[in-house]
Design an enzyme around this catalytic site. Structure first.
Site, PDB file in Angstrom:
ATOM      1  N   ASP A 286       0.864  -1.179   0.000  1.00  0.00           N
ATOM      2  CA  ASP A 286       0.000   0.000   0.000  1.00  0.00           C
ATOM      3  C   ASP A 286       0.904   1.233   0.000  1.00  0.00           C
ATOM      4  OD1 ASP A 286      -1.700   2.096   0.599  1.00  0.00           O
ATOM      5  OD2 ASP A 286      -2.844   0.979   2.115  1.00  0.00           O
ATOM      6  N   HIS A 287       0.912   1.937  -1.100  1.00  0.00           N
ATOM      7  CA  HIS A 287       1.854   3.046  -1.257  1.00  0.00           C
ATOM      8  C   HIS A 287       1.550   4.204  -0.309  1.00  0.00           C
ATOM      9  CE1 HIS A 287       5.026   5.284  -2.935  1.00  0.00           C
ATOM     10  NE2 HIS A 287       4.855   5.025  -4.222  1.00  0.00           N
ATOM     11  N   ARG A 288       0.376   4.163   0.318  1.00  0.00           N
ATOM     12  CA  ARG A 288       0.096   5.205   1.304  1.00  0.00           C
ATOM     13  C   ARG A 288       1.012   5.040   2.525  1.00  0.00           C
ATOM     14  NH1 ARG A 288      -6.123   4.415   2.463  1.00  0.00           N
ATOM     15  NH2 ARG A 288      -5.315   2.295   2.588  1.00  0.00           N
TER      16      ARG A 288
END
Lengths: 453, 473
Positions: free
Chosen positions: A425-427
């Site tokens: 999850d690039h967040r």
């Protein structure tokens, strides 16, 4: 005497199950602990045994019904008690005297008493001891979801003012569960329902927010078709995957590990494992390598707070292991991987995956993972891009190891290479961190002695 | 009077539907014009229906009771009737109420236009007043044009001895012999009035029962009482011809049993009511009218025309004032943008005969016709101390329950004051109350209202005022 079989508490967080099988019919004789029903929770099935012996009177649910804990499933007439067939409390009333003239006189004098005195003189009387009367729908209010379907076409139990309130908010009362007496829908129930809907819409779990709905297409115009209903597992997997895909911006990092030495070691220990009655695969080693990586990169063993304001790092290392079953994808969880030996993990994996395939895992065993591994190595393929099992933030996808020529010291040497990938999850995880994580796992697997460091 | 009016809402008809719609809309901040052909507001209900008939029925009740008390040891002389005075008293009640409506309209700044309104388009109405045509341009209109007595075309048109409900309520005189055609609630209520005032009353009904549509068991006590008081009750019979003669109207009958042609001083035609949907200019709008003359509306009281709503008798059965008032508020609120909707689960019906008959929600007749499962319980008034003290033990209270949830589905009552008692049943249905809820609610003793509690207790098996043998299941 008629006993009610109610759905027992099945564990924390389970507020509704689906009836998947009914094994008895009205008139059948059952003994205590005979399995009479099978229910399905999010991802597990459970057998519900009879709690009393006797004859099944009335089955109150049907396949597909949703029932909450305490919901009445069926009634069973106790064995050797056929005389009383009453289902209501009617029979239990003692015969009343008929209206007679002296009774009328009594009542007239009672009427002349001050109302307050009359009321107070009646209050303190102790409740008469009640015989054990079966009281369908009259006992304690059943919590939550008494399936409304069973009440025929009775409209939702709500007063005109609550119906108006629901209209104002656009709430469909058929979908609101009442918490008042006899599941009456209260104002607070409508409010809670709306709140839940709003939260769901904001978190995007509603699915397809802002995405136009797919048009209905009649595929039969081009040839023969067959429509197959999706089971609960598949429906839930679909919902979860869609939610994850929409909510979490995914990046997938590819990497490979030289497991020539690891494989040699595994083979050397195979006999020892078999002596313990278990099969040593490469997966426990991967799990250990992943835990080492999670300790080095704690952000990968975390979840994003729903508000998006903070990150929740987990101090436990519970790994979800994706298992392919006939009914669909299930992810049982191996707990405290960091505290278990390779052999222990091997044993637990064997047991867990077998029980999962037989659908005998408990719902608790399907919850609480902090990271997931999906291995398709047994099937083939080089790389794939798994979808993060949100609210986790990363997932490892393991493919099939193969002998490859590797250029080393001026010559090609045959080495066993394991391709794997990490979707994250690039967040929460940036590209550089993702690459460092996969490199770390690769280093660990290439020389498992590093796991000791 | 200005010849052109602009209105946010135009309401056509000032009966219990129309004036309620106008007033509710005004209270919601709308600018409202209320159109009615009568100077006296209130529609049929106040002027020629519910209210004057109740006044006359009260007169009938007093007359009847003054004779009944002979059984209790009280004897009055033969009552002397001053028909003019009775009429005056009745009219006084009516004018007091209708004046009240006029005053309330003024207080709410609702403009009243007296005249015959007709739609010229979906947003415009022309009203023919005594001072010429007034055009009303509106954003929304609510049609509340009501209904009128149905007629039988083959009967003589211009004979004053042939009455409809309006004529009967006018109380021109007390005919020696009165024939009532139609044993619906209007026919029986007016028959009761005239019988008490001294007429010999005969009733002729085409169907096989009095009050067709009502549950037969509820009708039985009334039928018994009327049989003793009316000259004739001819069922499954119809009037084939009416011949005006000098000495009265000669009436010919057709039916199962032969009834000789005979002469009546007056004949009251009470064969139902027809919605007033003609001559409204609806052809200039998109409003749809059914074969039976009702304006089609949805649960928001909207018609097929987006500017026009309809309520009350003209918008469908049952033709009852209290239904119209409920619908009026829905219509006004819908126009004001509120989330109103026709959401009632019970519309009580009352027949103000003696004994009264009332019901709300599901009737047994309807349940059987639609195959709706129910369980019934009943409490006879013979076991009610209060009913006995009133000298009336012929009534009973019955309730229909959902066999699964035990919720009240319907209630039916026959006996004095049934019309007042029925409201508890209506409330129970709206609230989703079940038999236990009612049985566990303390009802005051000794009242007729206890019979509702007792009927519920018969169902739950907790009744102690009568003996109910155990249910065999």
């Amino acid at each position: 005497m008629i006993e009610e079989l109610k759905l027992p508490e099945l564990g924390e967080g389970i507020d509704s199950v689906e009836i998947s099988e009914i094994r008895v019919k009205a008139g059948d004789t059952v003994n205590v602990d005979d399995v009479v029903l099978v229910v399905e929770t999010e991802k597990a099935t459970m057998e519900i045994p009879a709690t009393s012996a006797g004859t099944v009177k009335d089955i109150k649910v049907k396949v597909g019904d949703a029932v909450g804990p305490g919901g009445v499933l069926m009634t069973v007439e106790a064995a050797g008690d056929s005389a009383s067939k009453s289902e209501s409390s009617q029979e239990e009333q003692s015969p009343a005297k008929s209206a007679s003239s002296d009774e009328t006189a009594d009542e007239t004098s009672a009427d002349e008493k001050p109302a307050s005195e009359e009321a107070s003189s009646k209050k303190p009387q102790p409740k008469p001891e009640r015989p054990a009367v079966p009281q369908p729908e009259k006992g304690e209010p059943t919590p939550e979801l008494e399936p409304r379907k069973s009440t025929g076409n009775a409209p939702p139990l709500a007063s005109p003012a609550i119906r108006k309130f629901a209209r104002e908010l656009g709430a469909d009362l058929e979908r609101v569960s009442g918490t008042g007496p006899k599941n009456r829908i209260l104002k607070s129930d409508v409010e809670a329902y709306i709140k839940q809907q709003v939260t769901r819409a904001q978190s995007g779990a509603g699915g397809g927010v802002g995405i136009p709905q797919a048009p209905e297409i009649d595929f039969s115009q081009w040839g023969e078709i067959e429509t197959i209903g999706l089971n609960k597992i598949r429906r839930l997997t679909g919902q979860n995957m869609q939610q994850s895909w929409q909510v979490a911006p995914h990046v997938t990092q590819f990497e490979e590990a030289d497991i020539t030495a690891l494989e040699a070691f595994r083979k050397s220990e195979k006999a020892a494992a078999e002596a313990r009655g278990t099969k040593l695969t490469i997966l426990p080693f991967i799990m250990k390598a992943v835990v080492a990586a999670l300790k080095a990169f704690p952000d990968a063993n975390a979840s994003l707070d729903p508000s998006g304001e903070s990150l929740i790092r987990k101090k436990y290392y519970h790994l979800g292991i994706a298992v392919d079953t006939e009914q669909g994808l299930m992810v049982p969880v191996v707990r405290d991987v960091d505290k278990k030996s390779i052999m222990e993990l091997a044993e637990e994996l064997a047991d867990l995956s077998e029980r999962t395939r037989e659908r005998k895992v408990t719902p608790a065993e399907l919850k609480g993972a902090s990271f997931t591994i999906s291995s398709l190595g047994g099937i083939g393929g080089t790389y794939f891009t798994p979808i993060v099992n949100t609210p986790e933030v990363a997932i490892l996808g393991v493919s099939r190891a193969a002998m490859k020529p590797i250029w080393r010291d001026g010559e090609f040497v045959p080495r066993l290479i394991l391709p794997f990938s990490l979707s994250y999850d690039h967040r929460v995880i940036d590209g550089a961190a993702g690459a460092r994580f996969t490199k770390f796992v690769s280093d660990m697997l290439s020389d498992i002695r590093r796991l000791l460091l | 009077m200005s010849k052109n009016i602009k209105a946010e809402i135009a309401v056509l008809g000032a009966g219990p539907g129309g004036y309620a719609a106008a007033f509710r809309a005004a209270d919601l901040g709308k600018q409202v014009v209320l159109v009615d052909k009568d100077a006296s507001l209130g529609g049929v209900c106040l002027n020629r229906g519910c209210i004057p008939s109740k006044a006359l029925l009260h007169v009938a009740r007093v007359l009847e009771e003054s004779q009944e008390v002979a059984d209790f040891g009280i004897t009055f002389g033969k009552p002397k009737l001053d028909v003019d005075k009775i009429r005056e008293w009745k009219n006084g009640i009516v004018s007091r109420l209708t004046r009240g409506i006029g005053q309330m309209a003024k207080a709410r700044k609702v403009q009243v236009v007296q005249g015959v309104g007709k739609f010229t388009s979906s947003t415009e109405m022309a009203v023919e007043t005594d001072d010429g045509t007034v055009k009303i341009e509106f954003e929304n209109a609510i049609i509340a044009s009501g209904s009128r007595p149905a007629t039988i075309p083959s009967f003589p048109v211009d004979d004053k001895r042939l009455l409809n409900s309006t004529g009967a309520l006018d109380l021109a005189d007390v005919p020696k012999r009165l024939l009532v055609i139609g044993a619906g609630y209007i026919g029986l209520e007016m028959g009761t009035v005239y019988q008490a005032l001294g007429s010999k009353v005969s009733v002729v009904e085409f169907m096989e029962n009095l009050l067709p549509g009502a549950d037969a068991d509820l009708v039985r006590p009334l039928a018994k009482r009327l049989k003793a008081r009316f000259e004739n009750i001819w069922l499954k019979t119809k009037v084939s011809k009416i011949e005006p003669q000098k000495n009265g109207l000669k009436v010919h009958f057709e039916g199962e049993k032969k009834v000789e042609p005979q002469v009546f001083d007056k004949v009251l035609v009470a064969v139902g009511r027809k919605p007033n949907s003609e001559n409204l200019g609806l052809e200039n709008t998109h409003v749809n009218v059914t074969d039976r003359g009702f304006i089609e509306v949805n649960e928001y009281q909207r018609t097929a025309d987006e500017h026009i709503l309809a309520i009350g008798d003209v918008a469908g059965d049952p033709m009852l004032a209290h239904k119209a008032t409920y619908e009026a508020k829905v219509a006004a609120e819908v126009i004001a943008g509120l989330p109103a909707k026709f959401d009632a689960r019970a519309i009580p019906a009352v027949i103000f005969t003696d004994p009264e008959i009332a019901w709300a929600g599901l009737t047994e007749t309807e349940a059987k016709a639609k195959d709706i499962p129910y369980e019934k319980s009943q409490f006879p008034w013979a076991a009610s101390g209060r009913a006995l003290a009133l000298g009336r033990e012929d009534g009973f209270t019955k309730m229909l329950f959902d066999p699964e949830t035990h919720r009240v589905l319907g209630i039916g009552i026959v006996g004095p004051n049934a019309g007042d008692l029925i409201s508890e049943g209506a409330l129970a249905i709206e609230m989703g109350a079940d038999a236990e809820d009612i049985g566990l609610t303390i009802h005051p003793h000794p009242t007729l209202s206890e019979t509702v509690m007792n009927a519920a207790e018969v169902f739950t098996g907790t009744v102690t005022d009568i003996y109910v043998p155990k249910k065999k299941k």
